[in-house]
Design a protein around this motif. Structure first.
Motif, mmCIF file in Angstrom:
data_model
loop_
_atom_site.group_PDB
_atom_site.id
_atom_site.type_symbol
_atom_site.label_atom_id
_atom_site.label_comp_id
_atom_site.label_asym_id
_atom_site.label_seq_id
_atom_site.Cartn_x
_atom_site.Cartn_y
_atom_site.Cartn_z
ATOM 1 N N LYS A 100 0.839 -1.211 0.000
ATOM 2 C CA LYS A 100 0.000 0.000 0.000
ATOM 3 C C LYS A 100 0.871 1.256 0.000
ATOM 4 O O LYS A 100 1.757 1.407 0.830
ATOM 5 C CB LYS A 100 -0.913 -0.004 1.214
ATOM 6 N N ARG A 101 0.599 2.146 -0.934
ATOM 7 C CA ARG A 101 1.350 3.387 -1.029
ATOM 8 C C ARG A 101 0.548 4.493 -1.699
ATOM 9 O O ARG A 101 1.029 5.592 -1.902
ATOM 10 C CB ARG A 101 2.666 3.163 -1.768
ATOM 11 N N ASP A 102 -0.722 4.196 -2.036
ATOM 12 C CA ASP A 102 -1.540 5.155 -2.776
ATOM 13 C C ASP A 102 -2.019 6.324 -1.921
ATOM 14 O O ASP A 102 -2.631 7.247 -2.430
ATOM 15 C CB ASP A 102 -2.720 4.459 -3.441
ATOM 16 N N PHE A 103 -1.716 6.323 -0.636
ATOM 17 C CA PHE A 103 -2.151 7.406 0.239
ATOM 18 C C PHE A 103 -1.260 8.642 0.115
ATOM 19 O O PHE A 103 -1.596 9.698 0.622
ATOM 20 C CB PHE A 103 -2.195 6.937 1.700
ATOM 21 N N SER A 104 -0.104 8.510 -0.586
ATOM 22 C CA SER A 104 0.788 9.657 -0.743
ATOM 23 C C SER A 104 1.757 9.415 -1.896
ATOM 24 O O SER A 104 2.379 8.358 -1.960
ATOM 25 C CB SER A 104 1.591 9.879 0.540
ATOM 26 N N GLU A 105 1.888 10.406 -2.785
ATOM 27 C CA GLU A 105 2.870 10.299 -3.863
ATOM 28 C C GLU A 105 4.288 10.276 -3.305
ATOM 29 O O GLU A 105 5.165 9.596 -3.827
ATOM 30 C CB GLU A 105 2.725 11.476 -4.827
ATOM 31 N N ASP A 106 4.521 11.021 -2.253
ATOM 32 C CA ASP A 106 5.854 11.097 -1.664
ATOM 33 C C ASP A 106 6.276 9.777 -1.030
ATOM 34 O O ASP A 106 7.453 9.418 -1.052
ATOM 35 C CB ASP A 106 5.918 12.205 -0.608
ATOM 36 N N PHE A 107 5.330 9.045 -0.453
ATOM 37 C CA PHE A 107 5.666 7.807 0.245
ATOM 38 C C PHE A 107 6.271 6.783 -0.710
ATOM 39 O O PHE A 107 7.154 6.025 -0.332
ATOM 40 C CB PHE A 107 4.423 7.216 0.920
#
Length: 174
Positions: free
Chosen positions: A92-99
């Protein structure tokens, strides 16, 4: 010149399950991924210590994988003096472009080609110490399944001098 180093707290020793430690040694690291620990690492928390000889290699990659084809990689760019953690495929990484961006730190590897990586990890976190804490990095990941494989690869000739992984006892219960 002064150097500030970070090391794990000595109390970690009390929760390591040394009796269940697994070890490997003397494995050539090639461009093809070499699996050093498989399914035994599934779930829980672990400590891994790897000593590698970079030899002619410019890049050594340590990759954690799971059954969903997700992965998180620690990439040592030896002559460039960079340590990179790539979590762009780690769940999961769709909560932030930076992540989703790789994290890169500067570390001037010594003239010696022997590199020690001590890593404490579980399903969601990696605490990484390079060369006895001369470089330290902490990263979160959110995979959809537990890690079940550790692989090594390099762009040229390198060797895994020795490696171990040790389970860590739970210190709390939900």
């Amino acid at each position: 010149m002064y150097l500030i180093a970070a090391e794990p707290v000595e109390e970690i020793e009390a929760v390591l399950k040394h009796e269940q430690a697994q070890q490997v040694a003397g494995i050539d690291i090639t461009q093809q991924s070499t699996e050093i620990f498989e399914s035994k690492v599934r779930g829980g928390a672990w400590m891994s210590v790897l000593k590698m000889n970079a030899m002619d290699s410019k890049t050594i990659r340590l990759t954690m994988k799971n059954a969903n084809n997700e992965e998180a990689s620690l990439i040592l760019h030896v002559p460039d003096g960079k340590v990179e953690f790539d979590r762009t495929k780690a769940g999961k990484r769709d909560f932030s472009e930076d992540f989703a961006q790789p994290i890169i730190g500067n570390y001037a590897f010594a003239d010696s080609t022997v590199i020690k990586v001590e890593m404490y990890w579980d399903e969601n976190g990696f605490e990484i110490f390079v060369n006895d804490g001369e470089f330290q990095m902490t990263n979160l990941v959110f995979p959809n399944d537990n890690w079940n494989c550790i692989e090594l690869s390099s762009d040229d000739r390198a060797q895994l001098v020795e490696a171990s992984y040790i389970p860590i006892r739970k210190t709390w219960v939900r």
